[in-house]
Structures are given as C-alpha cells and as structure tokens.
Design a protein around this motif. Structure first.
Motif, PDB file in Angstrom:
ATOM      1  N   GLY A  60       0.775  -1.233   0.000  1.00  0.00           N
ATOM      2  CA  GLY A  60       0.000   0.000   0.000  1.00  0.00           C
ATOM      3  C   GLY A  60       0.805   1.281   0.000  1.00  0.00           C
ATOM      4  O   GLY A  60       0.239   2.366  -0.173  1.00  0.00           O
ATOM      5  N   GLU A  61       2.117   1.159   0.177  1.00  0.00           N
ATOM      6  CA  GLU A  61       2.928   2.381   0.243  1.00  0.00           C
ATOM      7  C   GLU A  61       3.930   2.425  -0.900  1.00  0.00           C
ATOM      8  O   GLU A  61       4.475   1.388  -1.301  1.00  0.00           O
ATOM      9  N   GLU A  62       4.198   3.611  -1.379  1.00  0.00           N
ATOM     10  CA  GLU A  62       5.197   3.780  -2.421  1.00  0.00           C
ATOM     11  C   GLU A  62       6.564   3.388  -1.874  1.00  0.00           C
ATOM     12  O   GLU A  62       6.983   3.845  -0.811  1.00  0.00           O
ATOM     13  N   ARG A  63       7.260   2.541  -2.629  1.00  0.00           N
ATOM     14  CA  ARG A  63       8.532   2.007  -2.150  1.00  0.00           C
ATOM     15  C   ARG A  63       9.719   2.543  -2.950  1.00  0.00           C
ATOM     16  O   ARG A  63      10.770   2.807  -2.404  1.00  0.00           O
ATOM     17  N   ALA A  84       0.265   6.403  -9.427  1.00  0.00           N
ATOM     18  CA  ALA A  84      -0.149   5.034  -9.147  1.00  0.00           C
ATOM     19  C   ALA A  84      -0.584   4.937  -7.697  1.00  0.00           C
ATOM     20  O   ALA A  84      -0.301   5.816  -6.887  1.00  0.00           O
ATOM     21  N   GLN A  85      -1.280   3.866  -7.401  1.00  0.00           N
ATOM     22  CA  GLN A  85      -1.610   3.572  -6.014  1.00  0.00           C
ATOM     23  C   GLN A  85      -1.844   2.087  -5.862  1.00  0.00           C
ATOM     24  O   GLN A  85      -2.114   1.391  -6.844  1.00  0.00           O
ATOM     25  N   GLN A  86      -1.721   1.637  -4.643  1.00  0.00           N
ATOM     26  CA  GLN A  86      -1.990   0.246  -4.323  1.00  0.00           C
ATOM     27  C   GLN A  86      -3.050   0.234  -3.231  1.00  0.00           C
ATOM     28  O   GLN A  86      -2.912   0.895  -2.200  1.00  0.00           O
ATOM     29  N   PHE A  87      -4.065  -0.536  -3.461  1.00  0.00           N
ATOM     30  CA  PHE A  87      -5.224  -0.541  -2.575  1.00  0.00           C
ATOM     31  C   PHE A  87      -5.079  -1.592  -1.470  1.00  0.00           C
ATOM     32  O   PHE A  87      -4.206  -2.454  -1.554  1.00  0.00           O
ATOM     33  N   PRO A  88      -5.946  -1.525  -0.445  1.00  0.00           N
ATOM     34  CA  PRO A  88      -5.859  -2.500   0.650  1.00  0.00           C
ATOM     35  C   PRO A  88      -5.926  -3.957   0.200  1.00  0.00           C
ATOM     36  O   PRO A  88      -5.337  -4.826   0.841  1.00  0.00           O
ATOM     37  N   ASP A  89      -6.618  -4.215  -0.906  1.00  0.00           N
ATOM     38  CA  ASP A  89      -6.648  -5.617  -1.377  1.00  0.00           C
ATOM     39  C   ASP A  89      -5.419  -5.941  -2.229  1.00  0.00           C
ATOM     40  O   ASP A  89      -5.335  -7.012  -2.814  1.00  0.00           O
ATOM     41  N   HIS A 129      -4.379  -4.801  -5.058  1.00  0.00           N
ATOM     42  CA  HIS A 129      -4.341  -4.511  -6.475  1.00  0.00           C
ATOM     43  C   HIS A 129      -3.824  -3.081  -6.665  1.00  0.00           C
ATOM     44  O   HIS A 129      -3.872  -2.265  -5.733  1.00  0.00           O
ATOM     45  N   SER A 130      -3.342  -2.816  -7.843  1.00  0.00           N
ATOM     46  CA  SER A 130      -2.745  -1.510  -8.085  1.00  0.00           C
ATOM     47  C   SER A 130      -3.322  -0.904  -9.358  1.00  0.00           C
ATOM     48  O   SER A 130      -3.770  -1.635 -10.255  1.00  0.00           O
ATOM     49  N   GLU A 131      -3.319   0.395  -9.411  1.00  0.00           N
ATOM     50  CA  GLU A 131      -3.757   1.112 -10.598  1.00  0.00           C
ATOM     51  C   GLU A 131      -2.700   2.142 -10.979  1.00  0.00           C
ATOM     52  O   GLU A 131      -2.108   2.787 -10.117  1.00  0.00           O
ATOM     53  N   LEU A 132      -2.501   2.240 -12.285  1.00  0.00           N
ATOM     54  CA  LEU A 132      -1.603   3.251 -12.830  1.00  0.00           C
ATOM     55  C   LEU A 132      -2.462   4.228 -13.614  1.00  0.00           C
ATOM     56  O   LEU A 132      -3.172   3.825 -14.532  1.00  0.00           O
ATOM     57  N   ASN A 133      -2.434   5.471 -13.207  1.00  0.00           N
ATOM     58  CA  ASN A 133      -3.228   6.501 -13.857  1.00  0.00           C
ATOM     59  C   ASN A 133      -2.335   7.355 -14.745  1.00  0.00           C
ATOM     60  O   ASN A 133      -1.316   7.877 -14.301  1.00  0.00           O
ATOM     61  N   LEU A 134      -2.748   7.472 -15.991  1.00  0.00           N
ATOM     62  CA  LEU A 134      -1.993   8.268 -16.956  1.00  0.00           C
ATOM     63  C   LEU A 134      -2.901   9.392 -17.433  1.00  0.00           C
ATOM     64  O   LEU A 134      -4.000   9.130 -17.928  1.00  0.00           O
ATOM     65  N   SER A 135      -2.458  10.629 -17.289  1.00  0.00           N
ATOM     66  CA  SER A 135      -3.322  11.749 -17.660  1.00  0.00           C
ATOM     67  C   SER A 135      -2.647  12.636 -18.693  1.00  0.00           C
ATOM     68  O   SER A 135      -1.437  12.512 -18.944  1.00  0.00           O
TER      69      SER A 135
END
Lengths: 114, 117
Positions: free
Chosen positions: A52-55, A66-71, A73-79
């Motif tokens: 859950g934390e950026e390493r 990006a982020q990592q959720f409690p379960d 899984h991770s998402e990468l957001n590109l804008s």
C-alpha cells in the motif's frame, strides 16, 4: 500463467485523455511494480508499491500516478496523454519489499494514443 | 549514473548451436543486482536470473548458464544447444540502491535472438 492479471489488454485513446490501468498481483505478493516499454525509450521502471505504500520511484512522469489498494491490487493513472505515451505497460509482483527476489510479470496493457 | 550495454542487437543461430548474449554494466556502487529477463514473441516478460554484486559464482540452470565477472563488469548469458523456443528478446538489467530505500533500475536495450530450425 504468471498469476499476475492486467486489464485491459488493449486501450486506444485520444491525446489529452486520462486512462487507468489495473493490476492484480499474485496471491500473497505484497509488492507491485510498474514498467513502461516503448520503441523510443525501451524498458523503463516506473514505480513500486509495497503493501500500500510507495517504495521506489523510477522514471515516472508527473502526469502519471499510481496507487496500491488494501486488497493489494494496483492502478496506474496516466493523464494528459501524449502520442509518446503509447507503449506496453507491464505490472509485476513479488512477495518481498526489496529487489532481490523473483518478480512475476503480467501480460501487459498495450496503450495506443491517437 | 548507471548504464547497461547489450551490444548485440540481433543474433541468429541454427538450432542446437550454443549462443552467448553479452551484457556490460557500469556503476560506481559496490552493492547492486543484475538480472536477465526473456521476452518471447507473445510479449510477456519472464524473469530468468538475479545475481548480487557479492556473488560472483557462475550459475547453470539446465541449458542456461551465466558468467558474472566483476573485473570486466560483465554478466553474460549462454544458451547451450539452442532451441526454437529460445527465440525471444533478452534483457539485462542493473539495480542499484539509490538511498533511503529507493532503487534505480536500468535496462539494456535487449538482444533479439532468433533460433532457426
């Protein structure tokens, strides 16, 4: 099958848009890594999350997050997508925090920006 | 700054030949990790091996072997008795801890290996 799932497999979008890529790590793996593979830049490490934390951060643009959720899984957001963001985006997972373990890769999401 | 050079862009061999893929790295750090990955035509990346900078022991895994030489900053990969299934792009990578638990990962540009039947 590595056990790492990435969705979607393919994505076509227009410049200026925003997309979200999703990664489900192998069961039990706490680390998720994101990579970009493009013709121009080759393979690049973007970012790592651990439990859950950026390493670790690599060559990730400010337009990307990006982020990592409690379960886990991770998402990468590109804008504000640009043509040059067209690439294959890989996610990988491993059980440990550090790099000295084997990581397993997903099949990748191919992003095409038109 | 770190650098990984895979000077061989493309190699073609006939099946059953041995082939060596070269990897030369540059870093000023004394602690680092070296990796090899395989990317077959299907596109996914497959981890092959990890070696840390304190372990210069060569490794053999079936038809694959790796020769790590700190004196020449090289981490070469040899496939013995190549098979068509070995056709892929192979990447060498260097990881260095850049402080505060952060890492810098540098990939080579890859060597495309074609094994001809």
């Amino acid at each position: 099958d590595s056990g790492v799932t990435q969705t979607p497999k393919h994505l076509i979008t227009a410049t200026g848009q925003r997309v979200t890529l999703r990664c489900s790590p192998r069961s039990g793996d706490l680390s998720v890594y994101w990579y970009q593979q493009s013709l121009d830049q080759g393979l690049q490490f973007l970012i790592q999350y651990y439990n859950g934390e950026e390493r670790a951060k690599g060559n990730i643009l400010e337009r990307f997050s990006a982020q990592q959720f409690p379960d886990l899984h991770s998402e990468l957001n590109l804008s504000s997508l640009e043509l040059g963001d067209s690439a294959l985006y890989f996610c990988a997972s491993s059980p440990a925090k550090s790099w000295n373990t084997e990581a397993f890769f997903g099949q990748g999401t191919r992003l095409t920006v038109v | 700054a770190q650098k990984v050079t895979q000077a061989q862009t493309e190699i073609s061999v006939v099946e059953k030949e041995d082939v060596t893929l070269d990897c030369v790295y540059e870093t000023r750090d004394t602690t680092y990790y070296l990796f090899w990955y395989k990317q077959p035509p299907s596109g996914e990346l497959v981890f092959l091996i990890r070696r840390n900078s304190f372990d210069e022991q060569n490794e053999i895994s079936g038809r694959y072997s790796w020769n790590f030489q700190k004196s020449t900053s090289s981490f070469n990969f040899t496939i013995t008795a190549s098979q068509v299934v070995d056709s892929a792009v192979y990447f060498c990578a260097l990881i260095v801890e850049s402080g505060a638990g952060s890492y810098q990962l540098t990939f080579g540009k890859g060597t495309k290996l074609s094994v001809i039947p």
